[in-house]
Design a protein around this motif. Structure first.
Motif, PDB file in Angstrom:
ATOM      1  N   ILE A   1       0.823  -1.203   0.000  1.00  0.00           N
ATOM      2  CA  ILE A   1       0.000   0.000   0.000  1.00  0.00           C
ATOM      3  C   ILE A   1       0.864   1.263   0.000  1.00  0.00           C
ATOM      4  O   ILE A   1       1.819   1.370   0.765  1.00  0.00           O
ATOM      5  N   ARG A   2       0.504   2.199  -0.862  1.00  0.00           N
ATOM      6  CA  ARG A   2       1.194   3.486  -0.937  1.00  0.00           C
ATOM      7  C   ARG A   2       0.360   4.627  -0.343  1.00  0.00           C
ATOM      8  O   ARG A   2       0.907   5.584   0.185  1.00  0.00           O
ATOM      9  N   THR A   3      -0.963   4.516  -0.494  1.00  0.00           N
ATOM     10  CA  THR A   3      -1.837   5.560   0.044  1.00  0.00           C
ATOM     11  C   THR A   3      -3.022   4.936   0.766  1.00  0.00           C
ATOM     12  O   THR A   3      -3.525   3.891   0.359  1.00  0.00           O
ATOM     13  N   ILE A   4      -3.451   5.581   1.856  1.00  0.00           N
ATOM     14  CA  ILE A   4      -4.625   5.149   2.609  1.00  0.00           C
ATOM     15  C   ILE A   4      -5.529   6.356   2.804  1.00  0.00           C
ATOM     16  O   ILE A   4      -5.087   7.413   3.266  1.00  0.00           O
ATOM     17  N   LYS A   5      -6.804   6.191   2.447  1.00  0.00           N
ATOM     18  CA  LYS A   5      -7.775   7.250   2.654  1.00  0.00           C
ATOM     19  C   LYS A   5      -8.974   6.702   3.413  1.00  0.00           C
ATOM     20  O   LYS A   5      -9.459   5.614   3.112  1.00  0.00           O
ATOM     21  N   PHE A   6      -9.421   7.459   4.393  1.00  0.00           N
ATOM     22  CA  PHE A   6     -10.600   7.095   5.174  1.00  0.00           C
ATOM     23  C   PHE A   6     -11.811   7.869   4.666  1.00  0.00           C
ATOM     24  O   PHE A   6     -11.685   9.001   4.196  1.00  0.00           O
ATOM     25  N   SER A   7     -12.974   7.257   4.792  1.00  0.00           N
ATOM     26  CA  SER A   7     -14.216   7.956   4.488  1.00  0.00           C
ATOM     27  C   SER A   7     -14.358   9.171   5.394  1.00  0.00           C
ATOM     28  O   SER A   7     -13.895   9.172   6.537  1.00  0.00           O
ATOM     29  N   ASN A   8     -15.004  10.233   4.869  1.00  0.00           N
ATOM     30  CA  ASN A   8     -15.186  11.449   5.666  1.00  0.00           C
ATOM     31  C   ASN A   8     -15.974  11.189   6.945  1.00  0.00           C
ATOM     32  O   ASN A   8     -15.771  11.863   7.951  1.00  0.00           O
ATOM     33  N   ASP A   9     -16.876  10.202   6.884  1.00  0.00           N
ATOM     34  CA  ASP A   9     -17.664   9.858   8.068  1.00  0.00           C
ATOM     35  C   ASP A   9     -17.181   8.533   8.677  1.00  0.00           C
ATOM     36  O   ASP A   9     -17.964   7.732   9.181  1.00  0.00           O
ATOM     37  N   SER A  10     -15.877   8.342   8.625  1.00  0.00           N
ATOM     38  CA  SER A  10     -15.276   7.109   9.136  1.00  0.00           C
ATOM     39  C   SER A  10     -15.706   6.812  10.566  1.00  0.00           C
ATOM     40  O   SER A  10     -15.820   7.710  11.401  1.00  0.00           O
ATOM     41  N   GLN A  11     -15.936   5.528  10.841  1.00  0.00           N
ATOM     42  CA  GLN A  11     -16.291   5.078  12.188  1.00  0.00           C
ATOM     43  C   GLN A  11     -15.144   4.305  12.844  1.00  0.00           C
ATOM     44  O   GLN A  11     -15.316   3.734  13.917  1.00  0.00           O
ATOM     45  N   ILE A  12     -13.998   4.279  12.196  1.00  0.00           N
ATOM     46  CA  ILE A  12     -12.854   3.560  12.748  1.00  0.00           C
ATOM     47  C   ILE A  12     -12.477   4.144  14.099  1.00  0.00           C
ATOM     48  O   ILE A  12     -12.261   5.341  14.248  1.00  0.00           O
ATOM     49  N   LYS A  13     -12.438   3.282  15.102  1.00  0.00           N
ATOM     50  CA  LYS A  13     -12.019   3.696  16.441  1.00  0.00           C
ATOM     51  C   LYS A  13     -10.812   2.908  16.920  1.00  0.00           C
ATOM     52  O   LYS A  13      -9.987   3.418  17.664  1.00  0.00           O
ATOM     53  N   ALA A  14     -10.733   1.648  16.503  1.00  0.00           N
ATOM     54  CA  ALA A  14      -9.668   0.775  17.001  1.00  0.00           C
ATOM     55  C   ALA A  14      -8.753   0.346  15.864  1.00  0.00           C
ATOM     56  O   ALA A  14      -9.212  -0.186  14.858  1.00  0.00           O
ATOM     57  N   ILE A  15      -7.461   0.606  16.033  1.00  0.00           N
ATOM     58  CA  ILE A  15      -6.434   0.130  15.107  1.00  0.00           C
ATOM     59  C   ILE A  15      -5.421  -0.630  15.942  1.00  0.00           C
ATOM     60  O   ILE A  15      -4.795  -0.057  16.831  1.00  0.00           O
ATOM     61  N   GLU A  16      -5.295  -1.905  15.694  1.00  0.00           N
ATOM     62  CA  GLU A  16      -4.406  -2.740  16.500  1.00  0.00           C
ATOM     63  C   GLU A  16      -2.950  -2.266  16.396  1.00  0.00           C
ATOM     64  O   GLU A  16      -2.563  -1.607  15.428  1.00  0.00           O
ATOM     65  N   SER A  17      -2.129  -2.601  17.392  1.00  0.00           N
ATOM     66  CA  SER A  17      -0.738  -2.159  17.426  1.00  0.00           C
ATOM     67  C   SER A  17       0.048  -2.654  16.227  1.00  0.00           C
ATOM     68  O   SER A  17      -0.170  -3.755  15.724  1.00  0.00           O
ATOM     69  N   ASN A  18       0.939  -1.804  15.745  1.00  0.00           N
ATOM     70  CA  ASN A  18       1.856  -2.123  14.644  1.00  0.00           C
ATOM     71  C   ASN A  18       1.170  -2.368  13.303  1.00  0.00           C
ATOM     72  O   ASN A  18       1.797  -2.885  12.377  1.00  0.00           O
ATOM     73  N   VAL A  19      -0.102  -1.990  13.188  1.00  0.00           N
ATOM     74  CA  VAL A  19      -0.814  -2.189  11.922  1.00  0.00           C
ATOM     75  C   VAL A  19      -0.088  -1.514  10.763  1.00  0.00           C
ATOM     76  O   VAL A  19       0.039  -2.071   9.676  1.00  0.00           O
ATOM     77  N   PHE A  20       0.390  -0.299  10.982  1.00  0.00           N
ATOM     78  CA  PHE A  20       0.980   0.465   9.894  1.00  0.00           C
ATOM     79  C   PHE A  20       2.499   0.267   9.760  1.00  0.00           C
ATOM     80  O   PHE A  20       3.110   0.831   8.852  1.00  0.00           O
ATOM     81  N   SER A  21       3.113  -0.470  10.655  1.00  0.00           N
ATOM     82  CA  SER A  21       4.566  -0.613  10.663  1.00  0.00           C
ATOM     83  C   SER A  21       5.091  -1.099   9.323  1.00  0.00           C
ATOM     84  O   SER A  21       4.565  -2.041   8.733  1.00  0.00           O
ATOM     85  N   ASP A  22       6.123  -0.421   8.835  1.00  0.00           N
ATOM     86  CA  ASP A  22       6.843  -0.788   7.609  1.00  0.00           C
ATOM     87  C   ASP A  22       6.074  -0.508   6.316  1.00  0.00           C
ATOM     88  O   ASP A  22       6.537  -0.876   5.236  1.00  0.00           O
ATOM     89  N   LEU A  23       4.904   0.126   6.402  1.00  0.00           N
ATOM     90  CA  LEU A  23       4.212   0.498   5.173  1.00  0.00           C
ATOM     91  C   LEU A  23       4.987   1.604   4.449  1.00  0.00           C
ATOM     92  O   LEU A  23       5.705   2.384   5.076  1.00  0.00           O
ATOM     93  N   LYS A  24       4.800   1.706   3.140  1.00  0.00           N
ATOM     94  CA  LYS A  24       5.518   2.684   2.318  1.00  0.00           C
ATOM     95  C   LYS A  24       4.717   3.966   2.104  1.00  0.00           C
ATOM     96  O   LYS A  24       5.033   4.748   1.213  1.00  0.00           O
ATOM     97  N   ILE A  25       3.698   4.196   2.922  1.00  0.00           N
ATOM     98  CA  ILE A  25       2.887   5.396   2.755  1.00  0.00           C
ATOM     99  C   ILE A  25       3.704   6.648   3.066  1.00  0.00           C
ATOM    100  O   ILE A  25       4.593   6.635   3.922  1.00  0.00           O
TER     101      ILE A  25
END
Length: 222
Positions: free
Chosen positions: A91-115
């Motif tokens: 993955i190079r880019t991540i976009k969330f919906s304007n009305d995103s309901q995301i509250k929980a992101i587990e630890s190290n989810v984004f580690s080492d991504l190229k964003i």
């Protein structure tokens, strides 16, 4: 298990309840899941979503993204990102919906991504971008509900400037350690109280910082 590593396409039948093997199937290009499966579904055969409660109709967990996906859009109905959702991701880019309901992101989810940049929506209350070496820009929603910046959240990133949301009360250990941070800004009404240990450890580019007025504790080697 080893025989499945080279599989490019797979169809998951209705009775499958455990799909953890997918994290080892790094050559997958397409996943088809039976519409009668009560646990898993897909978005365009590339993104695996999961129910937190199989008795509900809603698939609310982002479970896994195939390595073929480079630009990811996270729809509003998802409320959690699983810990291995981006394992071996390109993955190079991540976009969330304007009305995103995301509250929980587990630890190290984004580690080492190229964003290289990301916008953090209002709803997110915890996250970590540790070892996202290419990450240069982070922007928070103006009405961000974020209260806690966790351990190693931006360690070893390439961020130069960041504006801390006013509701943040704690910046945890090593949050910006060994990053390329040059400027950190706090809202004049910042609620920050605690700057934990080694928050800015290993940073040679940060020349000055104005500590918000409500800060009560600054840890060792901060």
């Amino acid at each position: 298990k080893r025989a499945l590593l080279s599989v490019e396409k797979i169809r998951i039948p209705r009775k499958v309840t455990d799909f953890d093997i997918i994290h080892s199937m790094i050559n997958l290009t397409e996943v088809e899941i039976s519409p009668k499966n009560k646990f898993y579904s897909t978005i365009n055969g590339q993104i695996i979503i999961k129910k937190s409660n199989p008795d509900n109709d809603e698939y609310d967990i982002l479970y896994y993204v195939l390595s073929t996906v480079e630009d990811l859009f996270i729809p509003s109905h998802l409320k959690k990102i699983d810990s291995l959702a981006f394992y071996k991701s390109k993955i190079r880019t991540i976009k969330f919906s304007n009305d995103s309901q995301i509250k929980a992101i587990e630890s190290n989810v984004f580690s080492d991504l190229k964003i290289t940049e990301i916008f953090i929506p209002k709803s997110i209350k915890d996250f970590a971008f540790s070892c996202c070496y290419d990450l240069q820009k982070v922007e928070f929603a103006k009405d961000s509900e974020l209260e806690f910046i966790g351990k190693n959240s931006f360690s070893q990133t390439s961020i130069h400037t960041i504006d801390i949301p006013k509701n943040v009360t704690t910046i945890d250990d090593d949050a910006f350690s060994y990053s390329r941070l040059q400027e950190i800004n706090f809202d004049e009404n910042s609620k920050l109280k605690f700057i934990k240990n080694s928050v800015f450890n290993g940073i040679s580019s940060l020349r000055s910082i104005k500590i918000p007025k409500h800060v009560q504790s600054i840890g060792c080697f901060a």
